[in-house]
Design an enzyme around this catalytic site. Structure first.
Site, PDB file in Angstrom:
ATOM      1  CB  CYS A 172      -0.910   0.016   1.212  1.00 45.36           C
ATOM      2  SG  CYS A 172      -1.930  -1.434   1.346  1.00 45.36           S
ATOM      3  N   GLY A 217       1.572   9.737  -6.265  1.00 47.23           N
ATOM      4  CA  GLY A 217       1.990   8.642  -7.129  1.00 47.23           C
ATOM      5  C   GLY A 217       3.453   8.372  -6.916  1.00 47.23           C
ATOM      6  CB  SER A 218       6.460   9.417  -8.651  1.00 44.75           C
ATOM      7  OG  SER A 218       5.801   8.905  -9.753  1.00 44.75           O
ATOM      8  CB  ILE A 252      -4.294  -1.583  -2.679  1.00 46.08           C
ATOM      9  CG1 ILE A 252      -4.056  -0.180  -2.144  1.00 46.08           C
ATOM     10  CG2 ILE A 252      -3.388  -2.602  -1.997  1.00 46.08           C
ATOM     11  CD1 ILE A 252      -2.718   0.406  -2.455  1.00 46.08           C
ATOM     12  CG  PHE A 290       1.915  -1.889 -12.417  1.00 48.66           C
ATOM     13  CD1 PHE A 290       3.018  -2.290 -13.125  1.00 48.66           C
ATOM     14  CD2 PHE A 290       0.970  -2.850 -12.068  1.00 48.66           C
ATOM     15  CE1 PHE A 290       3.198  -3.608 -13.465  1.00 48.66           C
ATOM     16  CE2 PHE A 290       1.145  -4.172 -12.419  1.00 48.66           C
ATOM     17  CZ  PHE A 290       2.259  -4.551 -13.117  1.00 48.66           C
ATOM     18  CD  GLU A 291       6.198  -3.274  -9.117  1.00 48.76           C
ATOM     19  OE1 GLU A 291       7.434  -3.212  -9.073  1.00 48.76           O
ATOM     20  OE2 GLU A 291       5.559  -4.311  -8.937  1.00 48.76           O
ATOM     21  CD  GLN A 300      10.842  15.621 -17.207  1.00 49.07           C
ATOM     22  OE1 GLN A 300       9.859  15.321 -17.867  1.00 49.07           O
ATOM     23  NE2 GLN A 300      10.853  15.552 -15.893  1.00 49.07           N
TER      24      GLN A 300
END
Lengths: 633, 433
Positions: A193, A200-201, A228, A439-440, A540
């Site tokens: 969680c 988010g990040s 989750i 994700f991740e 960027q």
């Protein structure tokens, strides 16, 4: 010894850390992540063995990549072989991915079967009731899961790759003994969680808070977490919350993140209904609310205020699994595409005879080969005890998820209308795959990580040079070395680097391409760092291109290494691998050359970036497309 | 009438003698008189040979001195109805060439003309310089053999040619092909004016854009436009906005009954605006000035709005939180400069003297006018209403003419001494090149 090699700035971190993590993991036979920790990636710059770190500096650090590592001993190989058969059979015979997708949950029989197989505790040491696999063995099994059912892969991954990985990596002996046996058997399910509506990040905007009780025996946890995985099924949660921490230096109270192990049975843990999603429908995704949950202080993971580090380590350690899963997915998809191409007849000919289909199939094979090579390279590096695999792990996640998307997309293209239908099951894979780029750590953010982490290491080298210049006589050898390097580069002699000797001679041409690409890449990194200095963080457009080239470059080296091993060991598929490797290297080198030349000297590149900026600005100002319809209304 | 002319003549005479003496003193190898002879010789080899023995020799130089010098001044004085422009200058030069077919005393005339150019406003006109060079007789001064070119051949003429080129250089006039053609015709390729020319050709192109902040050659006459230009010139931030807070009221409409309507023009960059917004209202800010700014030959005055630098213990360091981004570093730990003396931390907005929040130029330097500026600034900087503003106006501060020229007319064109102006001009030139 270890401490002495670490950069001085890390020394303090290490000291702070020493007490926290010394109690852990002798038991596990895993590298202790706590040692030599530095932000985002570990290992000190000077003696990094990582190839990815080296390539930003223009060095060929071959320790980790050549020869292609094989870490499994006889027993482990034997054990793995025994596992692969039953697991494959289970997925072919018992699990029905289409049904899981339709039901939007994993069938109970499947869950039961997986628990019996031990699939819920693959990396838990056998003393604690798990299978006790190393990373490479784990990768091999995840590959099988990924080949068959990505939704199920998420259920398993959210459970063991991130869900209770924190306990494995940072847990105390008591925590491990308390939780791991049940988690390994699948009796309890774990969830990770971290994400919140506002975070988010951005770890600083985490709102969930954990307030210590006056007696200091427990923390009161309140807040909500969203999206989750396993949120509705889990009993054990790894939760990240802000806790007030006293700064040892200034004495001021500061909010810092701390990781907790929270049981549903503590009370106050509720979850929302399962979210409706595009893919991975078989997995459960839900909001989890913590409302005044009283968490005992012995359930703190790592140390108080060290949650950021815990989160980063869990994520870094889990990434290689995704690449492995993607390699498996591609394998399955390619089989479907080949099957169609080999059997479908048009104009009296099998369509695999058409060049366009051939190119697609060949590219699919290349992408799969690269991803697979990366996944096992990274897992092997981790098993070797390397602490310096973060850039590589991020690259493998980025590359794997994008390659799988491309392969599946092309498979649908080859299959034509057939691919669009539900029945062959490719559209489900495409839907499931989409989340892997998100994700991740979205691939965009991981690209920034790859580029910036590499630049940071290169920057340290440059800083060293700058300091050396202040005392030129004391650092004569360093400066002379740098001067000769610069001279060689200016004179177009190259850096004198070569892969000959390390790679099989049949691949020497591709090896040369890789070395050239590395030199071009390193030259651009250096110029850009000197130009932008710290401000490179905000460039960027540039960072994205650097990251793309870094990924291509690492991919080249990885396939060179694997194909070299195949050739020298005389694998039956060696010649095929040589073709895959050469084709990949040719294309990747061309891409890098083009990208780097544009960054280095193309005046239009800057204009392009400015245009991107202005166009996007205009879109934002207008809230959508700026231009009017060509018809004028 | 006649005695007036006599005085003029006498003056011309003394000037002529002065010139001779000075050239003799400054070490020029030949004074004016001696070169007359060789020139005569050269002339005699040309078309006028039959005449020369007929002309009585002794009175010639005397008459030449008296008659040649006087008309030169007169040539420039006889301009009809006193208009001094390019046409009348050209007319004067043409009069000289017509009047004096033998071009006697042309060196003096050219020196004179060079001095007069500024009065006629033609000091930047290439055609005029070429016209002046054209006065020199052609072919006469060209070196004919190696000794001529080794030793300064016709030094006075060559020096005069160099003087023309030098004045061109001082005014930034680039010689052209015609100049080159004239110089080769007059002095030949191997001569000092030609060397000067070649050097000008070489360096002018290289130094043309050496000033990254060029001031336009012709400054705007309108004080508002001039202030706008000056403010832009001072403010390094291109995104800064110039605001006209008050337009000057013309004198006619108010007729000096309300002289308190001078122009107020200010400039502020977004960064300065942000800095002002973050300023602690408990700390006063200051209006300081007037400070002078020279734009070519004009001096303008400006005021700044600034604060004192915060004492170091109260300075807030805006740092990026260490544990902010879960995935990638938001800040690179690069502590390197390319060499020890490079200061990359230097920020033009945060100087040791304290931050400057805005600059303004006003027609008057009194408190009432500047208060209006602050009022105008408050529209874009609401915090300004809460910050105490202290006026620190210095009366002297090198203001050249504020008191003498009145309030509405700022000393945009200070009637200073010619020398001073010249010095200034030279300074400008130097700073440009």
């Amino acid at each position: 010894m270890q401490a002495a090699r670490i950069a001085p700035s890390m020394g303090r971190q290490l000291l702070r850390l020493g007490s926290g993590s010394s109690r852990s993991s002798a038991l596990l036979g895993q590298p202790r992540p706590g040692l030599s920790w530095r932000p985002y990636a570990s290992g000190a710059a000077q003696e990094s063995k990582s190839f990815a770190v080296g390539m930003f500096k223009g060095q060929l650090t071959t320790d980790q990549v050549f020869p292609y590592p094989s870490v499994l001993n006889e027993d482990q190989t034997q054990f793995l072989k025994e596992l692969v058969g039953p697991v494959s059979r289970f997925f072919e015979e018992v699990n029905d991915p289409a049904k899981n997708d339709m039901l939007e949950q994993v069938e109970e029989t499947t869950m039961q079967g997986l628990k019996e197989l031990g699939a819920f505790g693959l990396q838990v040491p056998s003393e604690l009731g798990g299978v006790g696999l190393c990373n490479t063995q784990y990768a091999r099994l995840v590959e099988i899961v990924g080949m068959h059912d990505l939704g199920l892969a998420i259920v398993l991954g959210a459970h063991q790759s991130i869900g209770f990985k924190g306990i494995l990596l940072f847990g105390t002996k008591a925590q491990k003994e308390k939780y791991l046996p049940k988690l390994a058997s699948g009796e309890t399910i774990a969830a990770f969680c971290l994400t919140e509506p506002s975070s988010g990040s951005d770890a600083a905007s985490i709102r969930t808070s954990a307030v210590p009780s006056p007696c200091g025996r427990y923390y009161t946890l309140s807040g909500s977490k969203i999206w989750i995985s396993n949120g509705g099924l889990a009993d054990i949660f790894t939760v990240f919350a802000k806790t007030p921490v006293k700064d040892t230096a200034t004495g001021a109270m500061k909010e810092k993140i701390t990781a907790f192990v929270v049981e549903r049975s503590f009370g106050g843990v509720t979850n929302g209904p399962p979210e409706k999603k595009m893919g991975i429908k078989a997995s459960n995704t839900a909001e989890v609310h913590f409302d005044g949950v009283q968490v005992p202080s012995e359930n703190i993971l790592g140390e108080v205020g060290g949650g950021f580090k815990v989160a980063m380590h869990i994520l870094n350690n889990g990434r290689f699994g995704m690449a492995a899963a993607m390699a498996g997915t591609m394998k399955g998809i390619i089989a479907k595409a080949v099957d169609h191409a080999a059997n479908r007849t048009q104009f009296g000919e099998k369509i695999h005879n058409f060049g366009m289909i051939q190119e697609k199939l060949a590219r699919m094979a290349m992408l799969q080969y690269v991803t697979e090579s990366m996944a096992y390279m990274v897992s092997a590096n981790m098993d070797q005890g390397s602490t310096d695999f973060q850039i590589e792990a991020a690259i493998s996640k980025i590359f794997g998820s994008e390659a799988a998307w491309k392969v599946t997309d092309d498979c649908i293209q080859i299959m034509g209308g057939m691919g669009f239908m539900k029945e062959p099951g490719v559209e489900r894979v495409l839907r499931d795959l989409r989340i892997f780029r998100i994700f991740e750590g979205t691939n965009d953010i991981l690209r920034l990580f790859v580029a910036l982490q590499g630049c940071m290491d290169k920057g340290k080298e440059l800083s060293g040079l700058g300091n050396a210049l202040k005392n030129p006589f004391g650092n004569a050898s360093l400066l002379l070395g740098e001067a000769s390097k610069q001279l060689r580069r200016r004179a177009g002699l190259g850096s004198g680097l070569s892969l000959s000797g390390t790679i099989h001679q049949e691949l020497s041409r591709s090896g040369e391409l890789a070395v050239q690409a590395l030199e071009q890449f390193a030259a651009v990194v250096e110029t850009k760092l000197i130009k932008h200095k710290k401000e490179i963080v905000n460039e960027q457009f540039l960072l994205q291109r650097l990251a793309d080239s870094a990924i291509d470059l690492y991919a080249m080296v990885v396939v060179l290494s694997r194909a070299s091993r195949a050739l020298s060991e005389g694998h039956p598929t060696a010649q095929h691998e040589k073709m895959l490797c050469d084709s990949w290297c040719t294309e990747a080198a061309a891409r890098i050359r083009e990208n780097m030349a544009a960054l280095q000297s193309d005046p239009q590149q800057q204009e392009l970036f400015r245009n991107f900026k202005s166009i996007s600005k205009a879109l934002v100002e207008r809230g959508g497309v700026v231009t009017s319809n060509p018809l004028g209304f | 009438m006649s005695w007036a002319q006599a005085i003029l003549l006498a003056r011309g005479l003394s000037r002529g003698w002065g010139g001779i003496c000075s050239t003799a003193l400054t070490g020029a190898p030949f004074s004016q008189v001696t070169p007359q002879a060789p020139r005569g010789l050269h002339c005699s080899t040309a078309a006028h040979q039959p005449d020369s023995p007929l002309v009585p020799r002794p009175p010639e130089p005397q008459r030449g001195l008296v008659k040649a010098l006087a008309p030169h001044e007169e040539l420039f004085r006889q301009a009809p109805d006193g208009v001094r422009d390019k046409a009348s200058f050209v007319q004067a030069v043409q009069n000289f060439t017509q009047y004096n077919v033998h071009k006697r005393g042309h060196v003096d005339f050219i020196y004179l003309a060079l001095r007069k150019m500024r009065e006629y406003g033609v000091e930047r006109d290439l055609a005029i310089y070429n016209l002046l060079l054209d006065i020199f007789p052609k072919e006469v001064f060209r070196p004919r053999n190696i000794f001529h070119s080794i030793f300064l051949h016709y030094p006075r003429q060559q020096e005069c040619g160099i003087a023309v080129l030098e004045q061109m250089e001082n005014h930034g006039v680039m010689p052209n092909k015609e100049t080159e053609f004239l110089l080769t015709q007059i002095f030949g390729r191997k001569s000092y004016p030609m060397l000067k020319f070649v050097r000008m050709k070489l360096w002018f192109t290289r130094f043309k854009n050496i000033n990254p902040f060029p001031v336009p050659r012709d400054l705007p006459q309108d004080p508002v436009d001039l202030a706008r230009l000056a403010l832009r010139h001072m403010e390094p931030d291109l995104s800064a906005r110039v605001t006209v807070y008050q337009m000057p009221l013309s004198k006619d409409s108010t007729d000096a009954t309300d002289p308190t309507e001078p122009h107020i023009i200010g400039i502020q960059s977004p960064d300065q605006q942000a800095a002002l917004a973050h300023h602690d209202p408990a700390r006063p800010i200051f209006i300081e000035g007037p400070f002078s700014l020279w734009l070519r030959d004009k001096c303008v005055y400006y005021h700044i709005l600034r604060a004192d630098l915060l004492p170091p213990e109260e300075r807030e360091v805006e740092e990026i939180p260490e544990e902010w981004n879960l995935y990638y570093p938001m800040q690179l730990d690069l502590a390197y400069g390319r060499s020890s003396w490079d200061d990359y931390e230097f920020n033009i907005d945060e100087v040791e003297e304290g931050p400057v929040f805005a600059i303004c130029m006003a027609g008057a330097h009194d408190q009432a006018t500047l208060a209006k500026w602050i009022q105008g600034l408050q529209e874009t900087n609401p915090t300004l209403a809460r910050i105490p503003v202290v006026f620190r106006l210095s009366a002297s501060s090198g203001e050249l003419l504020a008191s003498s020229s009145g309030l509405e007319e700022p000393p945009l064109t200070p009637p200073e001494g010619r020398e001073e102006e010249e010095n200034n001009q030279q300074r400008q030139q130097q700073s440009q090149s």
